[in-house]
Every structure is written in C-alpha cells, then in structure tokens.
Design a protein around this motif. Structure first.
Motif, PDB file in Angstrom:
ATOM      1  N   HIS A 188       0.822  -1.213   0.000  1.00 48.60           N
ATOM      2  CA  HIS A 188       0.000   0.000   0.000  1.00 48.60           C
ATOM      3  C   HIS A 188       0.857   1.265   0.000  1.00 48.60           C
ATOM      4  CE1 HIS A 188      -3.658  -2.332   0.684  1.00 48.60           C
ATOM      5  NE2 HIS A 188      -2.933  -3.074   1.490  1.00 48.60           N
ATOM      6  N   LEU A 189       2.104   1.130   0.403  1.00 46.56           N
ATOM      7  CA  LEU A 189       3.014   2.277   0.374  1.00 46.56           C
ATOM      8  C   LEU A 189       3.489   2.573  -1.044  1.00 46.56           C
ATOM      9  CD1 LEU A 189       5.217   1.622   3.530  1.00 46.56           C
ATOM     10  CD2 LEU A 189       3.822   3.649   3.124  1.00 46.56           C
ATOM     11  N   SER A 190       3.796   1.539  -1.793  1.00 47.73           N
ATOM     12  CA  SER A 190       4.353   1.721  -3.139  1.00 47.73           C
ATOM     13  C   SER A 190       3.440   2.540  -4.058  1.00 47.73           C
ATOM     14  CB  SER A 190       4.667   0.366  -3.773  1.00 47.73           C
ATOM     15  OG  SER A 190       5.676  -0.298  -3.038  1.00 47.73           O
ATOM     16  N   PRO A 191       2.128   2.215  -4.155  1.00 50.18           N
ATOM     17  CA  PRO A 191       1.257   3.023  -5.020  1.00 50.18           C
ATOM     18  C   PRO A 191       1.194   4.483  -4.581  1.00 50.18           C
ATOM     19  CG  PRO A 191       0.173   0.971  -4.431  1.00 50.18           C
ATOM     20  CD  PRO A 191       1.392   1.073  -3.568  1.00 50.18           C
ATOM     21  N   PHE A 192       1.214   4.701  -3.265  1.00 52.52           N
ATOM     22  CA  PHE A 192       1.183   6.069  -2.766  1.00 52.52           C
ATOM     23  C   PHE A 192       2.439   6.827  -3.169  1.00 52.52           C
ATOM     24  CE2 PHE A 192       2.725   8.955   0.603  1.00 52.52           C
ATOM     25  CZ  PHE A 192       1.769   9.966   0.488  1.00 52.52           C
ATOM     26  N   MET A 193       3.604   6.207  -2.980  1.00 59.03           N
ATOM     27  CA  MET A 193       4.861   6.875  -3.297  1.00 59.03           C
ATOM     28  C   MET A 193       4.944   7.216  -4.787  1.00 59.03           C
ATOM     29  SD  MET A 193       6.165   7.113  -0.307  1.00 59.03           S
ATOM     30  CE  MET A 193       7.893   7.565  -0.497  1.00 59.03           C
ATOM     31  N   VAL A 194       4.468   6.319  -5.629  1.00 53.76           N
ATOM     32  CA  VAL A 194       4.476   6.562  -7.076  1.00 53.76           C
ATOM     33  C   VAL A 194       3.539   7.720  -7.415  1.00 53.76           C
ATOM     34  CG1 VAL A 194       3.850   5.616  -9.335  1.00 53.76           C
ATOM     35  CG2 VAL A 194       5.122   4.210  -7.693  1.00 53.76           C
ATOM     36  N   TYR A 195       2.321   7.659  -6.862  1.00 48.09           N
ATOM     37  CA  TYR A 195       1.339   8.710  -7.130  1.00 48.09           C
ATOM     38  C   TYR A 195       1.859  10.071  -6.673  1.00 48.09           C
ATOM     39  CZ  TYR A 195      -2.972  11.443  -6.886  1.00 48.09           C
ATOM     40  OH  TYR A 195      -3.909  12.431  -7.041  1.00 48.09           O
ATOM     41  N   LYS A 196       2.378  10.116  -5.459  1.00 48.82           N
ATOM     42  CA  LYS A 196       2.834  11.385  -4.885  1.00 48.82           C
ATOM     43  C   LYS A 196       4.054  11.933  -5.634  1.00 48.82           C
ATOM     44  CE  LYS A 196       3.030  14.704  -1.819  1.00 48.82           C
ATOM     45  NZ  LYS A 196       2.522  15.975  -2.316  1.00 48.82           N
ATOM     46  N   THR A 197       4.949  11.070  -6.030  1.00 54.26           N
ATOM     47  CA  THR A 197       6.122  11.511  -6.791  1.00 54.26           C
ATOM     48  C   THR A 197       5.697  12.149  -8.108  1.00 54.26           C
ATOM     49  OG1 THR A 197       7.515   9.777  -5.827  1.00 54.26           O
ATOM     50  CG2 THR A 197       8.270  10.759  -7.892  1.00 54.26           C
ATOM     51  N   ASN A 198       4.779  11.522  -8.822  1.00 55.64           N
ATOM     52  CA  ASN A 198       4.290  12.079 -10.094  1.00 55.64           C
ATOM     53  C   ASN A 198       3.556  13.394  -9.868  1.00 55.64           C
ATOM     54  OD1 ASN A 198       5.296   9.928 -11.604  1.00 55.64           O
ATOM     55  ND2 ASN A 198       3.413   8.740 -11.421  1.00 55.64           N
ATOM     56  N   PHE A 199       2.771  13.457  -8.797  1.00 58.59           N
ATOM     57  CA  PHE A 199       2.046  14.683  -8.466  1.00 58.59           C
ATOM     58  C   PHE A 199       3.029  15.820  -8.206  1.00 58.59           C
ATOM     59  CE2 PHE A 199       0.229  17.677  -5.449  1.00 58.59           C
ATOM     60  CZ  PHE A 199      -1.030  17.947  -5.983  1.00 58.59           C
ATOM     61  N   ASP A 200       4.069  15.544  -7.446  1.00 53.90           N
ATOM     62  CA  ASP A 200       5.048  16.571  -7.099  1.00 53.90           C
ATOM     63  C   ASP A 200       5.820  17.050  -8.317  1.00 53.90           C
ATOM     64  OD1 ASP A 200       4.258  16.418  -4.497  1.00 53.90           O
ATOM     65  OD2 ASP A 200       6.043  15.409  -3.747  1.00 53.90           O
ATOM     66  N   ILE A 201       6.146  16.148  -9.212  1.00 52.61           N
ATOM     67  CA  ILE A 201       6.865  16.537 -10.437  1.00 52.61           C
ATOM     68  C   ILE A 201       6.039  17.545 -11.229  1.00 52.61           C
ATOM     69  CG2 ILE A 201       7.654  15.710 -12.699  1.00 52.61           C
ATOM     70  CD1 ILE A 201       8.500  13.105 -11.290  1.00 52.61           C
TER      71      ILE A 201
END
Length: 321
Positions: A255-268
């Motif tokens: 459940h951490l991995s999807p969040f980290m991917v989503y948040k990284t793309n959002f921040d970019i």
C-alpha cells in the motif's frame, strides 16, 4: 519491567457507510514511552501548540512542523504498532449465522479484537530485557461510554491473563484504564498512525482535494526523511480479519508503493509549474507565487517545500530546525 499498551479505533463496525473498521494497539516499555512523551511535549512547546494530535483534524498545513517532527521522533523509537482491519460485510455475515444483532456483534468485537491485537504485542514482550523477569502490563484505552457499558476493562484483564497462563507467557496485565485522549500523547500518537494507515489503504490521496493533498504532503515528507520509510514498514504490522479464526497478515509495502508513485508524479507536475513561473519572474514574492498558482493559504507550507526543493535548500529543512 513495566510495559504499556494503548488502544484506539477508527470507524465503527455499525457505521453502515463504511466498508472497513480499523483497530490499533501501540506498545512499549514505560521508560520508552515516557521518553517519547517528554520529546513530544518539547516539540509542542517549540511549535507553541496546545492542540491535540489527530490525523482527521489535520486539514491545514500550518501545523506541519508539529506533526512531522512528532511522527519522525516516534518512528525512530523502539515501539511497535499493530493494526487490525475488519471487513464489516464479513462481520455481519458471521453475526447473522448465529442471530446476533449489531449491538451484540459490536460488544463481542470490542472484547475479541483488542484481545487479538494485544496478543501480538505481548507475544515476545518477556524477552525485551530479562526473559526470567515478570512483565507487568498496563493497557490504556480512550474514554468511551460503550467500553464502560460492557465493562471492557475487566474483561480484557481476565482474558489477557488467561491467555498468558494458558500459553505459559511471562507477563501479567495489572490494569486496564480509560484515558482522555486530550491528556494522553500516546493515544494521540496511535490515533495519528491509524489515520495515516487508513488514508493509504483506502487510497484517499487520489481524491485530489485540498485536504487530501495536504495530508499526502505530510505523509510523503515524513516517509522520505532519513530511514523512516523502512522503519515504518518494520514497526507497523497490519492484519486482516475476513471471517476466519486466523488473521491474515498484510504487507504494508503493497500500500506504500502506489502512494509513493502517485505522490512523486504529483510533485513533479507541481514543481514543473512552479519552475515555469520562477523562470519568468525569479524575484516573485511567496504570496504572489501562491496566488498565481491558485494555492489556498492552507497549503502555504506545501508551496514553501516545493520552492526550497527547487532552490536546493532541501524540502524538509525548515521542518527540522
């Protein structure tokens, strides 16, 4: 040795608009928890804050420093957190088989669920310091009329000590007491960690509302600092009850991995927008930058973090001062 356990819950099993209920237990030696409370009190003083720590109420990032430093401090201490997820539909199906109504089901779950959570924390507790030493356990739960109504405190003592004797464990539950979360930092801590886990499990971050963005930013900053991501995965254990006697352990990293991917793309995407504005106007003031990008004042620290990241200062630098 004295060992303390704090219990809290999120959602109610009879809240029919909720798919899952969550129950959490947070444990550590009395010395470890006293040290944590002292450190958190120091953080509150530094941040000039007297408000409680509750993830649900974290809707403006003006308190990000307090939440960030507290989470960072706690996860780097020797503590353990167990969280149990209950599928409410499975629970109701199980109750219907033996003709239990909702109130009766809830009463039984309030006894059985905390009991299972506490077993996990106490299973190896006697080996923390001296295997031959009796470990005295005190359990602290939030003030709740429903707990008093079913005499949960007494029942937990009886069941936990019966378990210790039956399993030949070297601990004894001496007390179960109710505490007002307003006066209990450990209860506020377990509330906040449960809130974060629920937020991740239910993928609330994809809502893309101001509040979800603010909460996502806090969690991301916290997890990316130092070794927090690894410690978060190691110190928090998730279990799911789906109608069977045995609990299913869930890998929190799923459940951490999807969040980290989503948040990284959002921040970019957000950082790219800010960079475009800064290229055109390098001397732009923070307020003007915020208004140009359409950020509300409740997300000011999010913007400051992005700007510090762009200038190479470090996104969490102002939070660690």
């Amino acid at each position: 040795m004295n060992y303390l356990i704090y219990f809290d819950e999120s959602n109610k099993i009879d809240q029919f608009n909720k798919e899952f209920s969550y129950y959490g237990a947070y444990g550590g030696t009395d010395r470890a928890l006293a040290s944590i409370v002292k450190k958190v009190n120091r953080i509150n003083k530094e941040c000039n804050s007297k408000s409680e720590l509750h993830f649900r109420e974290y809707t403006k990032d003006r308190n990000i420093k307090k939440y960030f430093k507290t989470l960072h401090t706690v996860i780097n201490e020797n503590i353990r957190i167990n969280i149990l997820i209950v599928n409410n539909e499975d629970a109701f199906k199980s109750a219907n088989k033996i003709e239990l109504n909702t109130e009766e089901l809830r009463e039984l779950f309030y006894i059985k669920i905390p009991e299972r959570l506490f077993y996990g924390l106490t299973r190896d507790v006697s080996h923390l310091e001296n295997p031959e030493q009796l470990v005295n356990v005190k359990i602290k739960i939030d003030l709740n009329y429903e707990y008093d109504k079913i005499d949960l405190n007494k029942k937990l003592i009886e069941q936990m000590n019966a378990h210790a004797a039956y399993r030949n464990k070297n601990y004894r539950v001496r007390k179960v007491v109710s505490h007002d979360s307003e006066k209990s930092i450990p209860l506020q801590i377990i509330d906040t960690f449960i809130g974060i886990v629920v937020f991740l499990l239910e993928k609330s971050y994809i809502a893309n509302s101001d509040v979800s963005i603010i909460k996502s930013d806090l969690i991301f900053r916290f997890l990316m600092e130092s070794n927090n991501l690894v410690r978060f995965q190691n110190q928090i254990r998730l279990f799911e009850w789906t109608g069977n006697e045995d609990l299913k352990e869930i890998n929190i990293s799923e459940h951490l991995s999807p969040f980290m991917v989503y948040k990284t793309n959002f921040d970019i995407q957000e950082i790219t927008k800010i960079q475009e504005v800064l290229v055109k106007n390098p001397s732009i003031k923070t307020k003007e930058l915020r208004e140009t990008l359409g950020y509300p004042n409740t997300m000011l620290r999010l913007l400051l973090g992005y700007r510090d990241h762009i200038t190479g200062v470090g996104r969490n630098t102002f939070l660690l001062k």
